[in-house]
Design an enzyme around this catalytic site. Structure first.
Site, PDB file in Angstrom:
ATOM      1  N   LYS A 243       0.836  -1.194   0.000  1.00  0.00           N
ATOM      2  CA  LYS A 243       0.000   0.000   0.000  1.00  0.00           C
ATOM      3  C   LYS A 243       0.882   1.260   0.000  1.00  0.00           C
ATOM      4  O   LYS A 243       0.608   2.229  -0.710  1.00  0.00           O
ATOM      5  CB  LYS A 243      -0.939   0.004   1.217  1.00  0.00           C
ATOM      6  CG  LYS A 243      -2.053  -1.033   1.100  1.00  0.00           C
ATOM      7  CD  LYS A 243      -2.798  -1.246   2.406  1.00  0.00           C
ATOM      8  CE  LYS A 243      -3.817  -2.373   2.271  1.00  0.00           C
ATOM      9  NZ  LYS A 243      -4.484  -2.733   3.515  1.00  0.00           N
TER      10      LYS A 243
ATOM     11  N   GLN B  58      -4.120  -1.448   9.906  1.00  0.00           N
ATOM     12  CA  GLN B  58      -4.101  -2.769   9.283  1.00  0.00           C
ATOM     13  C   GLN B  58      -4.693  -3.813  10.227  1.00  0.00           C
ATOM     14  O   GLN B  58      -4.240  -3.950  11.366  1.00  0.00           O
ATOM     15  CB  GLN B  58      -2.658  -3.143   8.891  1.00  0.00           C
ATOM     16  CG  GLN B  58      -2.548  -4.412   8.077  1.00  0.00           C
ATOM     17  CD  GLN B  58      -3.194  -4.308   6.697  1.00  0.00           C
ATOM     18  OE1 GLN B  58      -3.021  -3.328   5.986  1.00  0.00           O
ATOM     19  NE2 GLN B  58      -3.969  -5.317   6.335  1.00  0.00           N
TER      20      GLN B  58
ATOM     21  N   ASP C  93     -10.492   3.527   4.462  1.00  0.00           N
ATOM     22  CA  ASP C  93     -10.913   2.125   4.303  1.00  0.00           C
ATOM     23  C   ASP C  93     -12.438   2.021   4.206  1.00  0.00           C
ATOM     24  O   ASP C  93     -12.971   0.953   3.899  1.00  0.00           O
ATOM     25  CB  ASP C  93     -10.423   1.281   5.496  1.00  0.00           C
ATOM     26  CG  ASP C  93      -9.211   0.439   5.129  1.00  0.00           C
ATOM     27  OD1 ASP C  93      -9.021   0.175   3.925  1.00  0.00           O
ATOM     28  OD2 ASP C  93      -8.462   0.043   6.047  1.00  0.00           O
TER      29      ASP C  93
END
Ligand code: NAP
Length: 289
Positions: A54, A98, A121
């Site tokens: 990412k 994460q 997200d």
């Protein structure tokens, strides 16, 4: 029939190029870069690879990314302090924590703690609520990746019957909401299947577009697919021999479908691409706020 391959890698590259141009424009107007802050708790090799990919993707489109590495034994209040300080930091536009988190750390509490304006997200309840209302601020990365794959492959969605297998809040459920919204890029009739669905094969066989997101290796077989259907495989699994496979039995389904995504190289590259899109959106949104 032999299905056309939907090349997720090529479509992701095309979108990333567009994002890179928009980032350049943003930087020339504002003199600062869109900035993603990634939080990684503990040592999890898979999470480390995801975060690395990412961050690399951010760099490649001209965005800034910072990594906040926290020890596995961190307590919830200390983790929430880190998130609060990233929320306050005006140079940070997007925050990504994460998952999975180690130990007793509660992911729901973490999701709620992230400033919705930085929720790249798209997990925060406010973000989800806006999506359900049909006024999304950020779109969830994997579902929007699937949506973009269909749009950019020239596959018509309006009036189609889409069957989504899997109702997780990460993939299946938001995708079912997105594709059934009003509008020229949706307007599908959606059936959402799950582990309690009676006669899964019957429902799958009704699909013009079948999306497999059930997390079961090669569970969707040719006898479950209507000839000529489009098949999107969200699943990703590594076999004991180290090969990546999806939720769809690719070889046999490709003989029945009209178009199909491979694994790897289908939905996978799109998820990170949509994270980049959300980070840029977050930066634009915060500049306008
Ligand atoms: P998940 O949270 O485990 O959800 C799986 C869903 O499938 C659940 O709704 C479950 O039903 C349903 N299901 C399980 N077995 C089933 C069966 N035999 N028949 C019908 N439905 C069944 O998984 P997820 O997070 O949505 O992920 C799904 C897959 O996509 C996984 O392989 C994951 O690794 C992959 N994935 C890939 C990406 C990417 O970027 N490519 C991103 C995210 C996820 P219940 O609700 O009844 O339990």
């Amino acid at each position: 029939m032999t299905a056309r391959w939907i090349d997720g890698k090529a479509i992701a590259d095309e979108i990333r190029l567009e994002i890179a141009h928009r980032v350049k424009e943003f930087v020339s107007q504002t003199k600062y870069k869109p900035h993603l802050a990634a939080v990684l708790v503990g040592e999890n090799p898979a999470s480390e690879v995801y975060i690395k990919n990412k961050r690399l993707a951010c760099e490649k489109v001209g965005m800034e990314s910072t990594l906040h590495l926290l020890p596995a034994d961190i307590r919830m209040p200390a983790l929430l302090d880190v998130i609060a300080s990233l929320n306050r930091d005006p140079t940070v536009h997007g925050i990504l924590v994460q998952f999975p988190l180690p130990g007793e750390l509660d992911e729901g509490t973490v999701v709620h703690a992230i400033d919705p304006a930085k929720d790249v997200d798209a997990f925060h309840p406010l973000t989800v609520g806006l999506l359900v209302e049909g006024k999304p601020r950020f779109l969830p990365c994997t579902p929007e990746g699937v949506h973009q794959l269909l749009l950019r492959s020239g596959i018509e969605i309006p009036h189609k019957h889409v069957v989504v297998v899997g109702r997780s809040s990460l993939v299946g459920r938001p995708l079912s909401i997105m594709l059934s919204q009003k509008g020229p890029h949706a307007d599908a009739t959606v059936t959402l299947c799950h582990s309690r669905t009676k006669d899964l094969a019957y429902h799958c066989k009704q699909a013009d577009i079948l999306v497999a997101a059930l997390g079961r290796p090669e569970a969707i077989t040719a006898n479950m697919v209507r000839p000529g259907a489009v098949v999107i495989d969200v699943g990703i699994h590594r076999t004991s021999a180290g090969k990546l496979i999806g939720d769809v039995a690719f070889d046999e389904v490709a003989r029945v479908a009209s178009a199909i995504t491979p694994v790897p190289g289908g939905v996978g590259p799109m998820t990170v691409t949509m994270l980049l899109e959300n980070t840029l959106r977050a930066a634009i949104f915060q500049r306008q706020a």
